[in-house]
Design a protein around this motif. Structure first.
Motif, PDB file in Angstrom:
ATOM      1  N   TRP A  31     -52.068 -32.273 -22.657  1.00  0.00           N
ATOM      2  CA  TRP A  31     -53.373 -31.688 -22.424  1.00  0.00           C
ATOM      3  C   TRP A  31     -54.066 -32.218 -21.164  1.00  0.00           C
ATOM      4  O   TRP A  31     -54.745 -31.478 -20.484  1.00  0.00           O
ATOM      5  CB  TRP A  31     -54.295 -31.947 -23.623  1.00  0.00           C
ATOM      6  N   GLY A  32     -53.932 -33.522 -20.913  1.00  0.00           N
ATOM      7  CA  GLY A  32     -54.690 -34.147 -19.827  1.00  0.00           C
ATOM      8  C   GLY A  32     -56.153 -34.351 -20.169  1.00  0.00           C
ATOM      9  O   GLY A  32     -56.934 -34.852 -19.364  1.00  0.00           O
ATOM     10  N   LEU A 198     -57.130 -25.582 -18.038  1.00  0.00           N
ATOM     11  CA  LEU A 198     -56.003 -24.651 -17.954  1.00  0.00           C
ATOM     12  C   LEU A 198     -54.810 -25.246 -18.691  1.00  0.00           C
ATOM     13  O   LEU A 198     -54.333 -26.324 -18.344  1.00  0.00           O
ATOM     14  CB  LEU A 198     -55.649 -24.400 -16.487  1.00  0.00           C
ATOM     15  N   LYS A 199     -54.357 -24.562 -19.733  1.00  0.00           N
ATOM     16  CA  LYS A 199     -53.195 -25.011 -20.508  1.00  0.00           C
ATOM     17  C   LYS A 199     -52.288 -23.811 -20.775  1.00  0.00           C
ATOM     18  O   LYS A 199     -52.742 -22.804 -21.309  1.00  0.00           O
ATOM     19  CB  LYS A 199     -53.632 -25.648 -21.825  1.00  0.00           C
ATOM     20  N   ASP A 200     -51.016 -23.958 -20.390  1.00  0.00           N
ATOM     21  CA  ASP A 200     -50.053 -22.868 -20.574  1.00  0.00           C
ATOM     22  C   ASP A 200     -50.592 -21.558 -19.997  1.00  0.00           C
ATOM     23  O   ASP A 200     -50.516 -20.491 -20.621  1.00  0.00           O
ATOM     24  CB  ASP A 200     -49.721 -22.695 -22.066  1.00  0.00           C
ATOM     25  N   ILE A 204     -58.918 -22.635 -21.661  1.00  0.00           N
ATOM     26  CA  ILE A 204     -59.299 -23.038 -23.020  1.00  0.00           C
ATOM     27  C   ILE A 204     -60.633 -23.779 -22.959  1.00  0.00           C
ATOM     28  O   ILE A 204     -60.837 -24.674 -22.129  1.00  0.00           O
ATOM     29  CB  ILE A 204     -58.220 -23.963 -23.625  1.00  0.00           C
ATOM     30  N   ASP A 205     -61.555 -23.416 -23.844  1.00  0.00           N
ATOM     31  CA  ASP A 205     -62.863 -24.079 -23.899  1.00  0.00           C
ATOM     32  C   ASP A 205     -62.718 -25.512 -24.405  1.00  0.00           C
ATOM     33  O   ASP A 205     -62.000 -25.768 -25.377  1.00  0.00           O
ATOM     34  CB  ASP A 205     -63.806 -23.326 -24.840  1.00  0.00           C
ATOM     35  N   VAL A 206     -63.413 -26.431 -23.738  1.00  0.00           N
ATOM     36  CA  VAL A 206     -63.537 -27.805 -24.249  1.00  0.00           C
ATOM     37  C   VAL A 206     -64.753 -27.807 -25.158  1.00  0.00           C
ATOM     38  O   VAL A 206     -65.879 -27.601 -24.699  1.00  0.00           O
ATOM     39  CB  VAL A 206     -63.707 -28.812 -23.107  1.00  0.00           C
ATOM     40  N   HIS A 234     -59.384 -27.758 -14.240  1.00  0.00           N
ATOM     41  CA  HIS A 234     -60.495 -27.415 -15.116  1.00  0.00           C
ATOM     42  C   HIS A 234     -61.621 -26.809 -14.279  1.00  0.00           C
ATOM     43  O   HIS A 234     -61.626 -26.930 -13.045  1.00  0.00           O
ATOM     44  CB  HIS A 234     -60.981 -28.634 -15.914  1.00  0.00           C
ATOM     45  N   ARG A 235     -62.549 -26.139 -14.947  1.00  0.00           N
ATOM     46  CA  ARG A 235     -63.633 -25.459 -14.257  1.00  0.00           C
ATOM     47  C   ARG A 235     -64.843 -25.391 -15.185  1.00  0.00           C
ATOM     48  O   ARG A 235     -64.733 -25.684 -16.388  1.00  0.00           O
ATOM     49  CB  ARG A 235     -63.212 -24.042 -13.849  1.00  0.00           C
ATOM     50  N   VAL A 236     -65.983 -25.000 -14.631  1.00  0.00           N
ATOM     51  CA  VAL A 236     -67.188 -24.785 -15.441  1.00  0.00           C
ATOM     52  C   VAL A 236     -67.649 -23.349 -15.239  1.00  0.00           C
ATOM     53  O   VAL A 236     -67.815 -22.889 -14.105  1.00  0.00           O
ATOM     54  CB  VAL A 236     -68.321 -25.758 -15.059  1.00  0.00           C
ATOM     55  N   ILE A 237     -67.835 -22.644 -16.352  1.00  0.00           N
ATOM     56  CA  ILE A 237     -68.413 -21.305 -16.338  1.00  0.00           C
ATOM     57  C   ILE A 237     -69.900 -21.435 -16.664  1.00  0.00           C
ATOM     58  O   ILE A 237     -70.257 -21.956 -17.724  1.00  0.00           O
ATOM     59  CB  ILE A 237     -67.731 -20.389 -17.378  1.00  0.00           C
ATOM     60  N   ALA A 238     -70.743 -20.989 -15.744  1.00  0.00           N
ATOM     61  CA  ALA A 238     -72.193 -21.039 -15.997  1.00  0.00           C
ATOM     62  C   ALA A 238     -72.561 -19.982 -17.039  1.00  0.00           C
ATOM     63  O   ALA A 238     -71.858 -18.980 -17.200  1.00  0.00           O
ATOM     64  CB  ALA A 238     -72.952 -20.803 -14.703  1.00  0.00           C
TER      65      ALA A 238
END
Length: 319
Positions: A31-32, A198-200, A204-206, A234-238
């Protein structure tokens, strides 16, 4: 979908230690990222940090952000924006020397609370590094020592707010990236989501969870573990209607620390790809990262490898 890895650190003290270490190992390998509960930082302190952070944003930063949005004409964008993020931030440095007293507009109580929170997070980061060492078969303290350099590690905090965004499909809160450094400890809003990994090939939401600390691994952990553990995009969606708080603390190598795969982990992989990663001075990697943060990490590693091959003298070759 698999469940996001959740780790109860209290279980390390009892008969469930082995199973808990296995969850940490799986999270680091696959997962990281993972989420900590019962991590030893008081809920009262976290509540105070959250309250003061949100008050500071409303009092000192919200209007500035609105003016910036108006100046750049971001309210009416029609096409995807790839050169900025919908976030309002400031940075605190704790190690090797604190700059908290120099940051303008912070109330004395806020300065004091953030210093205390940073001390707790620093201790937690070092505990986690030793848990990683244990799972990797490295001697206790190996990762902390690898990060040390001549002046000790770097430890700093990015305090962010992601205000309501009218076009979250066109402007990211924070564009996709991996973190350059070591281990990252995130105290995020428990009511407003937005962080994704980002996984596979899927985002995916944290999950937001009250009083948890989210951990993710940076590029330097990937290098030192010779790819056994990976940093993850990883990223952030506002959100369109709510502000999201994010307090990310980075426990990174010191600028002059020389980073390279742990020899015992290279030996274990000897029959596979052997030494997959370069040896470099951390501040050199950061100079490269500054211009390439929102691109894939692999070309950064290749560029450092090329530098290593061309230089082939001095500390990079001999340390």
């Amino acid at each position: 979908m698999e469940n996001f890895p959740m780790i109860n650190l209290e279980k390390l003290n009892g008969e469930e230690r082995g199973a808990t270490m296995e969850i940490i190992k799986d999270a680091c390998e696959n997962w990281g990222f993972f989420e900590l509960i019962n991590h030893g930082i008081s809920h009262e302190l976290m509540d105070t940090v959250e309250r003061l952070t949100k008050e500071h944003y409303q009092k000192c930063m919200e209007q500035r952000f609105k003016e910036l949005v108006a100046t750049k004409g971001l309210e009416g964008v029609q096409t995807e924006v790839n050169d900025l993020d919908w976030e309002s931030t400031f940075f605190l440095r704790h190690l090797p020397h604190s700059n908290i007293s120099e940051i303008p507009d912070l109330q004395d109580e806020y300065r004091k609370v953030m210093k205390e929170f940073a001390l707790r997070l620093e201790k937690l980061a070092e505990e986690l590094l030793d848990l990683l060492c244990e799972n990797l078969g490295l001697e206790k303290g190996y990762l902390k020592k690898a990060f040390h350099g001549s002046k000790g590690p770097f430890f700093g905090t990015k305090v962010s707010n992601y205000p309501p965004c009218p076009k979250p499909d066109l402007i990211k809160g924070l564009r996709a990236h991996t973190d350059a450094g070591g281990i990252i400890l995130l105290f995020q809003d428990d009511k407003v989501s937005g962080l994704q990994l980002l996984k596979d090939d899927q985002w995916i939401d944290v999950p937001p969870m009250r009083h948890s600390i989210v951990i993710n691994l940076g590029d330097q952990i990937e290098v030192i573990t010779n790819g056994k553990y990976k940093s993850v995009m990883h990223r952030v969606i506002a959100q369109t209607d709510r502000n999201r708080m994010s307090i990310a603390s980075f426990y990174n190598p010191g600028g002059d620390a020389v980073i390279y795969p742990a020899p015992t982990l290279v030996e274990k992989e000897a029959n596979e790809n052997n030494n997959l990663y370069p040896k470099f001075v951390f501040e050199d990697y950061m100079k490269l990262y500054a211009g390439l943060k929102f691109q894939a990490k692999e070309p950064r590693f290749e560029a450092m490898k090329a530098i290593e091959s061309n230089v082939n003298v001095g500390p990079i070759a001999t340390a």
